[in-house]
Design a protein around this motif. Structure first.
Motif, short mmCIF file in Angstrom:
data_model
loop_
_atom_site.label_atom_id
_atom_site.label_comp_id
_atom_site.label_asym_id
_atom_site.label_seq_id
_atom_site.Cartn_x
_atom_site.Cartn_y
_atom_site.Cartn_z
N ILE A 53 29.51 14.10 -30.34
CA ILE A 53 28.09 14.20 -30.68
C ILE A 53 28.01 14.67 -32.13
N ASP A 54 27.53 13.79 -32.99
CA ASP A 54 27.40 14.08 -34.42
C ASP A 54 25.93 14.42 -34.69
N ASP A 55 25.62 15.72 -34.69
CA ASP A 55 24.24 16.15 -34.89
C ASP A 55 23.70 15.75 -36.24
N GLU A 56 24.55 15.86 -37.25
CA GLU A 56 24.12 15.59 -38.62
C GLU A 56 23.60 14.16 -38.78
N HIS A 57 24.28 13.21 -38.14
CA HIS A 57 23.87 11.81 -38.26
C HIS A 57 23.19 11.29 -37.00
N ASP A 58 22.92 12.20 -36.06
CA ASP A 58 22.23 11.85 -34.82
C ASP A 58 22.93 10.70 -34.09
N ILE A 60 25.91 9.58 -31.06
CA ILE A 60 26.76 9.94 -29.92
C ILE A 60 27.74 8.79 -29.75
N LYS A 61 29.03 9.10 -29.89
CA LYS A 61 30.06 8.08 -29.74
C LYS A 61 30.80 8.33 -28.44
N ILE A 62 30.97 7.28 -27.65
CA ILE A 62 31.62 7.42 -26.35
C ILE A 62 32.83 6.48 -26.32
N TYR A 63 33.98 7.05 -26.00
CA TYR A 63 35.22 6.28 -25.91
C TYR A 63 35.76 6.38 -24.49
N ASP A 64 36.19 5.27 -23.97
CA ASP A 64 36.84 5.26 -22.65
C ASP A 64 38.31 5.59 -22.90
N SER A 65 38.76 6.72 -22.36
CA SER A 65 40.14 7.14 -22.61
C SER A 65 41.14 6.36 -21.76
N GLY A 66 40.65 5.59 -20.80
CA GLY A 66 41.54 4.79 -19.97
C GLY A 66 42.18 5.57 -18.84
N VAL A 67 41.92 6.88 -18.78
CA VAL A 67 42.51 7.70 -17.72
C VAL A 67 41.64 7.60 -16.48
N ILE A 68 42.26 7.36 -15.34
CA ILE A 68 41.49 7.28 -14.10
C ILE A 68 41.89 8.42 -13.19
#
Length: 68
Positions: A53-58, A60-68
């Motif tokens: 969550i980058d507040d400065e630039h508003d 939210i980046k979400i990455y799938d880590s591939g871990v199940i």
């Protein structure tokens, strides 16, 4: 990395789910990185996601880590 207390997790879940239409179930861990962005590891339907969550630039980046 500076960790964020678990008491803040419900608030983080609300922020993230508001941005991505209820995409996460729970936060496993959260902290602040060197840029003061909030970085957290979350769980969604059995999958693990890494979220920034980058507040400065508003952003939210979400990455799938591939871990199940």
């Amino acid at each position: 990395m500076q960790s964020i207390s678990p008491e803040m997790y419900p608030q983080l879940i609300d922020i993230i789910n508001e941005a991505c239409n209820d995409c996460i179930d729970l936060i496993l861990s959260a902290g602040l990185d060197g840029n003061n962005d909030i970085v957290c590891c979350a769980q969604s339907g059995g999958k693990q996601l890494n979220i920034t969550i980058d507040d400065e630039h508003d952003l939210i980046k979400i990455y799938d880590s591939g871990v199940i």
